[in-house]
Enzyme design. Sequence first.
Site, short mmCIF file in Angstrom:
data_model
loop_
_atom_site.label_atom_id
_atom_site.label_comp_id
_atom_site.label_asym_id
_atom_site.label_seq_id
_atom_site.Cartn_x
_atom_site.Cartn_y
_atom_site.Cartn_z
N GLN A 123 2.77 9.66 1.14
CA GLN A 123 4.26 9.72 0.83
C GLN A 123 4.56 9.91 -0.46
OE1 GLN A 123 3.08 5.02 2.09
NE2 GLN A 123 4.36 5.15 3.24
N HIS B 269 -3.85 1.29 7.87
CA HIS B 269 -2.40 1.94 7.91
C HIS B 269 -2.63 3.05 6.99
CE1 HIS B 269 2.34 1.64 7.72
NE2 HIS B 269 1.50 2.24 6.81
N GLU B 270 -2.96 2.43 6.19
CA GLU B 270 -3.07 4.23 4.83
C GLU B 270 -4.04 5.21 5.32
OE1 GLU B 270 -0.87 3.88 2.74
OE2 GLU B 270 -0.09 1.50 3.23
N HIS C 62 -2.18 7.41 7.46
CA HIS C 62 -1.49 7.69 6.15
C HIS C 62 -1.79 9.50 5.71
CE1 HIS C 62 2.52 6.20 6.29
NE2 HIS C 62 1.83 5.34 5.74
N CYS D 59 6.51 -0.08 7.22
CA CYS D 59 6.16 0.82 6.22
C CYS D 59 7.53 1.87 5.29
CB CYS D 59 5.83 2.58 7.19
SG CYS D 59 5.54 3.68 6.84
N LEU D 60 7.17 2.32 3.84
CA LEU D 60 7.87 2.53 3.00
C LEU D 60 8.63 3.47 3.45
CD1 LEU D 60 6.30 1.69 -0.40
CD2 LEU D 60 8.20 0.58 1.10
N GLY E 115 1.27 -0.95 -0.07
CA GLY E 115 -0.12 -0.11 -0.15
C GLY E 115 1.18 1.13 -0.19
ZN ZN Z 1 2.95 3.32 5.71
#
Ligand code: ZN
Length: 177
Positions: free
Chosen positions: A53, A143-144, A147, A101-102, A48
Site C-alpha cells: 500500500q 485483511h492485511e 494485501h 481500505c485506505l 493496519g
Molecule cells: Zn486494505
Amino acid sequence: MPILRQIAQLGQPVLRTVGATVVDPRDPAVQSLIDDMLVTVADANGVGIAAPQVFESLSLFIVSSHPNPRYPQAPEMEPTAMINPELLWTSDEKERAWEGCLSIPGLRGLVPRHRRIGVRYLSRAGEVREEEYEDFMARVFQHEFDHIRGMVFIDRVESSLDLVTEKEYFRILHGSP
Ligand code: ZN
C-alpha cells in the site's frame, strides 16, 4: 525522520503483486520503511497498512488496532510490525463484518473472514512470534495478509450487493433511515 508515504489506490499494479519475502528484518531500509508505515497508518486513521500500500512489494504489514473515527469499536493495542507473516490455522467458523481500505477510499464491504486464526511472523527485532487472534484482530490480520498476496477486500465479498459507499455505511451504522 519517518516520512508520510503516499498510499497506493486501487488500480495501481503494486496492490495486485505478491510481496517478496523480507530477507533481513534488521536491514536499516526495512526498519525505516516500518517507521514510515507507522506514521502513515496513524495519519490516515487506519488500523493496519501493508507494504504494497506504500508501493513496497514486500511481505510486511503493520497492525495498529485502536478505537478511531473510522473504527470506533476497535480494541487498543501497540502498533505492531509483522514481517513474513504466515497463517498457521483458521477456524471453520466465519463471520461477516464491514471492512474498508485506505487503498479503496469511500467504499465499505461486508466481508466473510475466519473468526479465529493462528499466525506466525517475525517482529521488527527479527524474533519469531506466534499468536492467536479472534474477531476484530483476526479480521485485520486477514485483511492485511491478503494485501501481501495481491488481494483486496472487494475480492472477498460474496456479492456486489454487499458493497456500499462510506456515506451509506455510516447511515447503516447509526441506524438512521
Ligand atoms: Zn486494505
